[in-house]
Design an enzyme around this catalytic site. Sequence first.
Site, PDB file in Angstrom:
ATOM      1  N   SER A  11      31.361  26.688   1.646  1.00 25.75           N
ATOM      2  CA  SER A  11      31.322  25.409   2.367  1.00 25.75           C
ATOM      3  C   SER A  11      32.536  25.292   3.296  1.00 25.75           C
ATOM      4  O   SER A  11      33.589  25.899   3.060  1.00 25.75           O
ATOM      5  CB  SER A  11      31.323  24.238   1.383  1.00 25.75           C
ATOM      6  OG  SER A  11      32.622  24.038   0.856  1.00 25.75           O
ATOM      7  N   LYS A  81      38.995  19.705  -9.641  1.00 21.49           N
ATOM      8  CA  LYS A  81      38.068  18.763 -10.295  1.00 21.49           C
ATOM      9  C   LYS A  81      36.698  19.405 -10.567  1.00 21.49           C
ATOM     10  O   LYS A  81      35.928  18.892 -11.364  1.00 21.49           O
ATOM     11  CB  LYS A  81      37.923  17.468  -9.491  1.00 21.49           C
ATOM     12  CG  LYS A  81      37.170  17.541  -8.198  1.00 21.49           C
ATOM     13  CD  LYS A  81      37.168  16.162  -7.509  1.00 21.49           C
ATOM     14  CE  LYS A  81      36.548  16.179  -6.145  1.00 21.49           C
ATOM     15  NZ  LYS A  81      35.128  16.416  -6.099  1.00 21.49           N
ATOM     16  N   THR A 125      26.976   7.638  -2.788  1.00 21.46           N
ATOM     17  CA  THR A 125      27.921   8.506  -3.496  1.00 21.46           C
ATOM     18  C   THR A 125      27.125   9.452  -4.379  1.00 21.46           C
ATOM     19  O   THR A 125      26.022   9.118  -4.806  1.00 21.46           O
ATOM     20  CB  THR A 125      28.916   7.717  -4.364  1.00 21.46           C
ATOM     21  OG1 THR A 125      29.723   8.656  -5.105  1.00 21.46           O
ATOM     22  CG2 THR A 125      28.242   6.786  -5.349  1.00 21.46           C
ATOM     23  N   SER A 127      28.639  10.673  -7.127  1.00 26.41           N
ATOM     24  CA  SER A 127      29.444  10.694  -8.346  1.00 26.41           C
ATOM     25  C   SER A 127      29.101   9.514  -9.250  1.00 26.41           C
ATOM     26  O   SER A 127      29.120   8.365  -8.820  1.00 26.41           O
ATOM     27  CB  SER A 127      30.925  10.638  -7.939  1.00 26.41           C
ATOM     28  OG  SER A 127      31.706   9.981  -8.900  1.00 26.41           O
ATOM     29  N   ARG A 129      30.929   8.474 -11.666  1.00 26.93           N
ATOM     30  CA  ARG A 129      32.178   7.713 -11.827  1.00 26.93           C
ATOM     31  C   ARG A 129      32.330   6.680 -10.714  1.00 26.93           C
ATOM     32  O   ARG A 129      32.629   5.512 -10.957  1.00 26.93           O
ATOM     33  CB  ARG A 129      33.375   8.685 -11.805  1.00 26.93           C
ATOM     34  CG  ARG A 129      34.736   8.016 -11.740  1.00 26.93           C
ATOM     35  CD  ARG A 129      35.831   9.040 -11.430  1.00 26.93           C
ATOM     36  NE  ARG A 129      35.621   9.696 -10.146  1.00 26.93           N
ATOM     37  CZ  ARG A 129      35.995   9.207  -8.972  1.00 26.93           C
ATOM     38  NH1 ARG A 129      36.620   8.041  -8.898  1.00 26.93           N
ATOM     39  NH2 ARG A 129      35.766   9.868  -7.855  1.00 26.93           N
ATOM     40  N   ARG A 130      32.104   7.120  -9.467  1.00 27.26           N
ATOM     41  CA  ARG A 130      32.241   6.180  -8.345  1.00 27.26           C
ATOM     42  C   ARG A 130      31.165   5.099  -8.429  1.00 27.26           C
ATOM     43  O   ARG A 130      31.446   3.919  -8.234  1.00 27.26           O
ATOM     44  CB  ARG A 130      32.126   6.930  -7.012  1.00 27.26           C
ATOM     45  CG  ARG A 130      33.345   7.773  -6.688  1.00 27.26           C
ATOM     46  CD  ARG A 130      33.201   8.489  -5.345  1.00 27.26           C
ATOM     47  NE  ARG A 130      34.348   9.350  -5.090  1.00 27.26           N
ATOM     48  CZ  ARG A 130      34.273  10.562  -4.564  1.00 27.26           C
ATOM     49  NH1 ARG A 130      33.105  11.069  -4.223  1.00 27.26           N
ATOM     50  NH2 ARG A 130      35.365  11.274  -4.351  1.00 27.26           N
ATOM     51  N   GLY A 148      25.615  16.662   0.404  1.00 30.95           N
ATOM     52  CA  GLY A 148      25.884  17.246   1.721  1.00 30.95           C
ATOM     53  C   GLY A 148      27.370  17.261   2.001  1.00 30.95           C
ATOM     54  O   GLY A 148      28.155  16.660   1.277  1.00 30.95           O
ATOM     55  N   ASN A 149      27.755  17.984   3.068  1.00 30.76           N
ATOM     56  CA  ASN A 149      29.177  18.042   3.389  1.00 30.76           C
ATOM     57  C   ASN A 149      29.637  16.725   4.020  1.00 30.76           C
ATOM     58  O   ASN A 149      28.842  15.817   4.240  1.00 30.76           O
ATOM     59  CB  ASN A 149      29.481  19.248   4.292  1.00 30.76           C
ATOM     60  CG  ASN A 149      28.723  19.184   5.617  1.00 30.76           C
ATOM     61  OD1 ASN A 149      28.411  18.102   6.115  1.00 30.76           O
ATOM     62  ND2 ASN A 149      28.431  20.326   6.189  1.00 30.76           N
ATOM     63  N   THR A 152      27.791  15.626   7.213  1.00 30.85           N
ATOM     64  CA  THR A 152      26.411  15.198   6.919  1.00 30.85           C
ATOM     65  C   THR A 152      26.402  13.784   6.352  1.00 30.85           C
ATOM     66  O   THR A 152      25.596  12.940   6.750  1.00 30.85           O
ATOM     67  CB  THR A 152      25.759  16.163   5.887  1.00 30.85           C
ATOM     68  OG1 THR A 152      25.849  17.484   6.399  1.00 30.85           O
ATOM     69  CG2 THR A 152      24.318  15.813   5.614  1.00 30.85           C
ATOM     70  N   CYS A 241      30.120  16.108 -15.424  1.00 33.04           N
ATOM     71  CA  CYS A 241      29.561  15.359 -14.287  1.00 33.04           C
ATOM     72  C   CYS A 241      28.488  14.376 -14.750  1.00 33.04           C
ATOM     73  O   CYS A 241      28.008  13.568 -13.983  1.00 33.04           O
ATOM     74  CB  CYS A 241      28.926  16.322 -13.291  1.00 33.04           C
ATOM     75  SG  CYS A 241      30.093  16.976 -12.116  1.00 33.04           S
TER      76      CYS A 241
END
Length: 310
Positions: A11, A81, A125, A127, A129-130, A148-149, A152, A241
């Site tokens: 990436s 992480k 998001t 995640s 957690r978020r 996506g990056n 994106t 995760c």
Amino acid sequence: MRKIIVGSRRSGLALTQSKQFIKKLEAQFPEAEIEIKEIVTKGDRIVDVQLSKVGGKGLFVKEIEEALRNKEIDMAIHSLKDVPSELPEGFTIACVPEREDMRDAFLSNNKVLFKDLPKGSIVGTSSLRRGAQLLSMRDDITVNWVRGNIDTRIKKMESGEYDAILLAAAGLKRMGWSDNVVTEYFDPEEFIPAIAQGALGIEVRDDDHELIEMLQTVHSTDDATCTTAERTFLKRMDGSCQVPIGGYATLEDGELYLTGLIMSEDGNERYVVKKSHPDPVQLGNLVADEMEKIGAKDIIDMINENNAGK
């Protein structure tokens, strides 16, 4: 001096942070010949499914660790992480270079602050957690996952698919995005980052003493201490995760502190524990002990049980 082959994900962000790290190493060892070998991981190939549904953290490191084991590469540069809290036998994190910004960055269309988002706004998001923290702060918004990056995700927001998105400040900074794309940075005291967010981990075979010695020249003892406390807490909590878990450690006036977070996915249950101890491993365990005492581990056990049944 031998040639050093570095394994990196393909990436844009992974290659950029790998090159930035290699530059630091070359400044210490100008005569070193260092080459990057790009490796596509399972996590890079699966872009249409939420990571927590397909196995979480190890998805970004497994293939790279295989190449390390087979001596196709000499060291791996990871976002720390993404690295599971337990390493396979024979490997070690030999270096944690200076940590980038650990905070979460909030980006929104028209620079609307999070507290001012209209009801029903869609925040992107990938995640848990978020997502859990966003919902605990505002139960009148919708959290949708986005992969996506960086480019994106920002394009998806600008096209109106999302009203706002959350990204790691570290990734934005490493990729050279200026502060003006960010609407606001969340205070890590209030919006707790991922374990080891903003830190890199340089993984090598533990018998490669020459390379370990070289890496010590660009190692940050303070950041390694902080991330060790965070990762100890993660390991004890059996976090992955698939669980909304966060934590960050700081050194303040020589004192080491760790704040740990565990939440239910819907944001309704929130456990935060902050402790201090000079030893990072003991500190991680202290915060974990307290979490178990107050019942936070039950959330993780329940989520892990539910996922095992799927």
